[in-house]
Design an enzyme around this catalytic site. Structure first.
Site, PDB file in Angstrom:
ATOM      1  CE  LYS A 153      52.869  35.704 -24.320  1.00  0.00           C
ATOM      2  NZ  LYS A 153      54.178  35.180 -23.947  1.00  0.00           N
ATOM      3  N   GLY A 205      54.207  28.485 -15.398  1.00  0.00           N
ATOM      4  CA  GLY A 205      55.543  29.038 -15.816  1.00  0.00           C
ATOM      5  C   GLY A 205      56.210  29.221 -14.588  1.00  0.00           C
ATOM      6  CB  SER A 206      59.345  31.492 -13.553  1.00  0.00           C
ATOM      7  OG  SER A 206      58.777  32.521 -13.760  1.00  0.00           O
ATOM      8  CD  GLU A 227      52.439  23.261 -13.201  1.00  0.00           C
ATOM      9  OE1 GLU A 227      53.369  23.737 -13.058  1.00  0.00           O
ATOM     10  OE2 GLU A 227      52.321  22.161 -13.749  1.00  0.00           O
ATOM     11  CB  CYS A 261      56.993  22.179 -13.414  1.00  0.00           C
ATOM     12  SG  CYS A 261      57.045  23.571 -14.287  1.00  0.00           S
ATOM     13  CD  GLU A 358      61.502  24.683 -11.592  1.00  0.00           C
ATOM     14  OE1 GLU A 358      60.755  24.087 -11.984  1.00  0.00           O
ATOM     15  OE2 GLU A 358      61.353  25.963 -11.746  1.00  0.00           O
TER      16      GLU A 358
END
Length: 456
Positions: A153, A205-206, A227, A261, A358
């Protein structure tokens, strides 16, 4: 409708119709139906397909790389490198999966007892926009070589990249259903996670998104690898090679316009060399070229979306208002596109916005530490724990690495992902590992086999 916006201009360049319910169902059925035969191909047969994927990526890099530049603003020289790295990943697992998943003999009261590693079924990968080709292969290559089928996705802002990755697998001869992209809106992914034809989930992602995915997967008792974000520290001590450290930290911070990241985000510098090192960083950052990502001379392209750019500017302005010094950049530019200048903030603390959130962009934050123990305390004073680096002697660096709360630590080198080495985080940066022998073991059934008769 999925709409790709060129961040260089701010204008729409591609619209792709989302999959309807019947198309989603067909994709899930195709992946589930393909899995037994895919597993039966064995490591040799699956490896042939992955090597063909790698070859196709390399042969068509000049057509594939510009898709990333157009849809998310990755500088062309980095986009070309990303396609090559994706090819390397496919090749690495084709070459090494059999050894990584070899049965393990364990002594017991059996005549023979061992663990064998069997596929789970179909794995869903929910991926972001910032490295479309690399993250697709990072997710898919180990899972496929373990005998699973994969449904990806992709992020809705990079539909052209997703369609191209589908074509890569088709052109490489992957059987129908082995790898499929599911072009759906993000809210619709919950039902896909819950579908019984999905056996496991990989999410990049977040931390907010990861929390939602983890909750749904856990409610269905399905394994997940997450992750997530990071506020990654780089510790620079007085005995470091300062020029080498400045070169590498600058590169780490600005790759993909800082939208990574594992990029160096909080540069924690020992007091004795603080002013000197900050100036070295300022000199290097000032030389970088921000501009058209299609040009090979561009070092830093635009931010992927305007909402991300606006949040980045908020972080800068609030941090300066709290007492940080802005030594470079920091002003929102006028004109087309979502560009943001390379920015250097000095004298930041962990209480300031840019020190605790972040920062996903070309913002470098420097902090002052009185000594190595203080630097370590600052590095660990975060809710994240993805990656870190230490610049000092090798011996001190390795000693400090064991005390840093992060999933990976580089001593006197750049933090990076490598198909040969596991990658992942702790705390709010996620759980589980990708890549290396550890990553391929995430989506297998470690089945214990006890063979009698019982021995005395």
């Amino acid at each position: 409708m999925l709409v790709a916006i060129d961040p260089r201009t701010g204008r729409s360049i591609r619209e792709v119709q989302t999959a309807d319910a019947d198309e989603v169902d067909a994709a899930l059925t195709a992946a589930a139906d393909a899995q037994p035969a895919w597993n039966d191909l064995g490591f040799e047969g699956r490896g042939r397909v992955l090597r063909a994927v790698a070859a196709y990526l390399r042969e068509n890099v000049d057509e594939l790389a510009p898709l990333m530049t157009d849809e998310m603003g990755k500088p062309m020289k980095e986009a070309l490198g990303e396609v090559e790295k994706a090819a390397w990943c496919a090749e690495h697992y084709a070459d090494n999966a059999e050894d990584y998943l070899a049965p393990q003999t364990l002594e017991s009261d059996a005549t023979h007892s061992y663990v064998q590693h069997l596929p789970l079924g179909t794995v869903l990968g929910i991926l972001p926009w910032n490295a479309p080709f690399w993250l697709a292969l990072r997710f898919a290559a180990p899972a496929l070589m373990a005998g699973n089928t994969c449904i990806m996705k992709p992020d809705p802002h990079v539909p052209g990249c997703a369609q191209a990755i589908d074509e890569v697998f088709a052109r490489a001869g992957a059987p129908v259903g082995v790898f499929l992209s599911l072009l759906i809106e993000t809210p619709d992914v919950a039902d896909v996670i819950r579908d019984p034809r999905i056996q496991a989930v990989s999410f990049t992602g977040s931390d907010k998104g990861g929390s939602a995915v983890a909750s749904i997967a856990a409610s269905e008792i399905k394994p997940a690898v997450l992750e997530l974000g990071g506020s990654d520290p780089s510790i620079v001590l007085a005995d470091a090679d300062l020029d080498a450290a400045a070169d590498t930290i600058t590169l780490s911070r600005i790759i993909n316009a800082g939208q990574s990241c594992i990029a160096a985000k909080r540069i924690i510098i020992e007091d004795a060399v603080y002013d000197e090192f900050v100036e070295k960083l300022r000199e290097r950052l000032a030389k970088l070229t921000v501009g058209d990502p299609r040009e090979m001379s561009t070092d830093v392209g635009p931010i992927a979306r305007d909402d991300l750019r606006q949040n980045l500017h908020r972080q800068v302005t609030e941090t300066v208002a709290a007492g940080a010094r802005c030594l470079l950049g920091g002003e929102l530019p006028e004109g087309d596109g979502f560009f943001y200048p390379v920015t250097l903030l000095a004298d930041v603390t962990n209480e300031m916005v840019a020190g605790c959130e972040e920062t996903f962009g070309p913002i470098m934050v420097t902090m002052k530490a009185s000594d190595s123990e203080h630097a370590l305390a600052l590095a660990n004073d975060t809710e994240y724990g993805l990656a870190a680096s230490v610049w000092t002697t090798r011996e001190r660096g390795e000693e400090l690495a064991a005390r840093i709360q992060a999933g990976q630590v580089s001593v006197n080198g750049i933090v990076k992902t490598d198909p040969r080495l596991p990658s992942g985080g702790i705390k709010r940066s996620g759980y589980g590992r990708e890549l290396g022998p550890h990553g391929i073991h995430e989506f297998v059934n470690a089945q214990q086999v006890w063979v009698g008769p019982k021995q005395g």
